[in-house]
Design a protein around this motif. Sequence first.
Motif, PDB file in Angstrom:
ATOM      1  N   ALA A  69       0.808  -1.225   0.000  1.00  0.00           N
ATOM      2  CA  ALA A  69       0.000   0.000   0.000  1.00  0.00           C
ATOM      3  C   ALA A  69       0.840   1.274   0.000  1.00  0.00           C
ATOM      4  CB  ALA A  69      -0.943  -0.004   1.196  1.00  0.00           C
ATOM      5  N   ALA A  70       2.066   1.215   0.543  1.00  0.00           N
ATOM      6  CA  ALA A  70       2.887   2.421   0.643  1.00  0.00           C
ATOM      7  C   ALA A  70       3.638   2.745  -0.649  1.00  0.00           C
ATOM      8  CB  ALA A  70       3.882   2.274   1.782  1.00  0.00           C
ATOM      9  N   THR A  71       3.618   1.832  -1.601  1.00  0.00           N
ATOM     10  CA  THR A  71       4.378   2.026  -2.834  1.00  0.00           C
ATOM     11  C   THR A  71       3.455   2.488  -3.958  1.00  0.00           C
ATOM     12  OG1 THR A  71       5.866   0.269  -2.149  1.00  0.00           O
ATOM     13  CG2 THR A  71       5.972   0.919  -4.436  1.00  0.00           C
ATOM     14  N   PRO A  72       3.589   3.740  -4.405  1.00  0.00           N
ATOM     15  CA  PRO A  72       2.708   4.261  -5.462  1.00  0.00           C
ATOM     16  C   PRO A  72       3.146   3.766  -6.843  1.00  0.00           C
ATOM     17  CG  PRO A  72       4.254   5.950  -4.800  1.00  0.00           C
ATOM     18  CD  PRO A  72       4.526   4.749  -3.935  1.00  0.00           C
ATOM     19  N   THR A  73       2.516   2.720  -7.322  1.00  0.00           N
ATOM     20  CA  THR A  73       2.908   2.163  -8.609  1.00  0.00           C
ATOM     21  C   THR A  73       1.678   1.851  -9.455  1.00  0.00           C
ATOM     22  OG1 THR A  73       4.176   0.441  -9.700  1.00  0.00           O
ATOM     23  CG2 THR A  73       2.989  -0.208  -7.732  1.00  0.00           C
ATOM     24  N   ASP A  74       1.840   1.929 -10.769  1.00  0.00           N
ATOM     25  CA  ASP A  74       0.745   1.611 -11.688  1.00  0.00           C
ATOM     26  C   ASP A  74       0.959   0.300 -12.419  1.00  0.00           C
ATOM     27  OD1 ASP A  74      -0.866   3.825 -11.206  1.00  0.00           O
ATOM     28  OD2 ASP A  74       0.306   5.076 -12.558  1.00  0.00           O
ATOM     29  N   ARG A  75       2.152  -0.299 -12.282  1.00  0.00           N
ATOM     30  CA  ARG A  75       2.432  -1.547 -12.994  1.00  0.00           C
ATOM     31  C   ARG A  75       3.436  -2.351 -12.176  1.00  0.00           C
ATOM     32  NH1 ARG A  75       1.260  -2.558 -18.275  1.00  0.00           N
ATOM     33  NH2 ARG A  75       0.791  -0.353 -18.450  1.00  0.00           N
ATOM     34  N   ALA A  76       3.145  -3.648 -11.992  1.00  0.00           N
ATOM     35  CA  ALA A  76       4.032  -4.511 -11.218  1.00  0.00           C
ATOM     36  C   ALA A  76       4.162  -5.868 -11.898  1.00  0.00           C
ATOM     37  CB  ALA A  76       3.501  -4.690  -9.797  1.00  0.00           C
ATOM     38  N   VAL A  77       5.378  -6.407 -11.908  1.00  0.00           N
ATOM     39  CA  VAL A  77       5.633  -7.759 -12.400  1.00  0.00           C
ATOM     40  C   VAL A  77       5.340  -8.702 -11.240  1.00  0.00           C
ATOM     41  CG1 VAL A  77       7.401  -9.364 -13.207  1.00  0.00           C
ATOM     42  CG2 VAL A  77       7.344  -7.016 -14.082  1.00  0.00           C
ATOM     43  N   VAL A  78       4.369  -9.611 -11.457  1.00  0.00           N
ATOM     44  CA  VAL A  78       3.920 -10.495 -10.369  1.00  0.00           C
ATOM     45  C   VAL A  78       4.216 -11.969 -10.618  1.00  0.00           C
ATOM     46  CG1 VAL A  78       2.147  -8.898  -9.559  1.00  0.00           C
ATOM     47  CG2 VAL A  78       1.581 -10.595 -11.309  1.00  0.00           C
ATOM     48  N   ALA A  79       4.690 -12.335 -11.828  1.00  0.00           N
ATOM     49  CA  ALA A  79       5.004 -13.733 -12.121  1.00  0.00           C
ATOM     50  C   ALA A  79       5.942 -13.814 -13.320  1.00  0.00           C
ATOM     51  CB  ALA A  79       3.733 -14.530 -12.412  1.00  0.00           C
ATOM     52  N   ILE A  80       6.747 -14.878 -13.355  1.00  0.00           N
ATOM     53  CA  ILE A  80       7.599 -15.186 -14.501  1.00  0.00           C
ATOM     54  C   ILE A  80       6.972 -16.394 -15.193  1.00  0.00           C
ATOM     55  CG2 ILE A  80       9.894 -15.873 -15.281  1.00  0.00           C
ATOM     56  CD1 ILE A  80      10.963 -14.605 -12.638  1.00  0.00           C
ATOM     57  N   ALA A  81       6.659 -16.256 -16.478  1.00  0.00           N
ATOM     58  CA  ALA A  81       5.974 -17.318 -17.217  1.00  0.00           C
ATOM     59  C   ALA A  81       6.925 -18.481 -17.513  1.00  0.00           C
ATOM     60  CB  ALA A  81       5.410 -16.772 -18.521  1.00  0.00           C
ATOM     61  N   ASP A  82       6.418 -19.702 -17.351  1.00  0.00           N
ATOM     62  CA  ASP A  82       7.148 -20.901 -17.751  1.00  0.00           C
ATOM     63  C   ASP A  82       6.858 -21.221 -19.210  1.00  0.00           C
ATOM     64  OD1 ASP A  82       8.269 -21.406 -15.206  1.00  0.00           O
ATOM     65  OD2 ASP A  82       6.381 -22.291 -14.562  1.00  0.00           O
ATOM     66  N   SER A  83       5.609 -20.994 -19.619  1.00  0.00           N
ATOM     67  CA  SER A  83       5.236 -21.198 -21.016  1.00  0.00           C
ATOM     68  C   SER A  83       4.013 -20.352 -21.341  1.00  0.00           C
ATOM     69  CB  SER A  83       4.947 -22.672 -21.311  1.00  0.00           C
ATOM     70  OG  SER A  83       3.881 -23.136 -20.508  1.00  0.00           O
ATOM     71  N   VAL A  84       3.845 -20.099 -22.639  1.00  0.00           N
ATOM     72  CA  VAL A  84       2.680 -19.377 -23.141  1.00  0.00           C
ATOM     73  C   VAL A  84       2.108 -20.205 -24.281  1.00  0.00           C
ATOM     74  CG1 VAL A  84       1.842 -17.260 -24.224  1.00  0.00           C
ATOM     75  CG2 VAL A  84       3.671 -17.139 -22.508  1.00  0.00           C
ATOM     76  N   ILE A  85       0.805 -20.455 -24.233  1.00  0.00           N
ATOM     77  CA  ILE A  85       0.142 -21.250 -25.264  1.00  0.00           C
ATOM     78  C   ILE A  85      -0.938 -20.383 -25.893  1.00  0.00           C
ATOM     79  CG2 ILE A  85      -1.211 -23.330 -25.741  1.00  0.00           C
ATOM     80  CD1 ILE A  85       0.065 -24.424 -23.067  1.00  0.00           C
ATOM     81  N   ARG A  86      -0.837 -20.172 -27.209  1.00  0.00           N
ATOM     82  CA  ARG A  86      -1.823 -19.384 -27.945  1.00  0.00           C
ATOM     83  C   ARG A  86      -2.462 -20.260 -29.008  1.00  0.00           C
ATOM     84  NH1 ARG A  86       1.789 -14.074 -28.498  1.00  0.00           N
ATOM     85  NH2 ARG A  86       1.205 -13.129 -26.528  1.00  0.00           N
TER      86      ARG A  86
END
Length: 95
Positions: A69-86
């Motif tokens: 809550a004390a960190t004023p941010t609009d974008r955060a990296v919350v995970a590192i992807a192992d794979s992406v399937i499209r």
Amino acid sequence: MQLGRVLGQVVATVRSPGFDNVSLLLVQDTTDDDDGDGATCVAVDLVGAGDGDVVLMTTGSAARVAAGAATPTDRAVVAIADSVIRHGTVTYRTA
């Protein structure tokens, strides 16, 4: 959430309180494609991502909650992807 690829770090020696122990990453949005023409942004790194990693980013109030809550941010990296399937095809997989 959005997918992005880490392009590098942003170094800032003078920071707002709350940013003392976080890294700032330069991330290119790859949510819609992998062509490398997505918007580039700065995100607070909460998971220890590195150059070239494909990451999940959260924005807005979700980013503020994830970063604390004390960190004023609009974008955060919350995970590192192992794979992406499209469309049933693996388009990214960690080595």
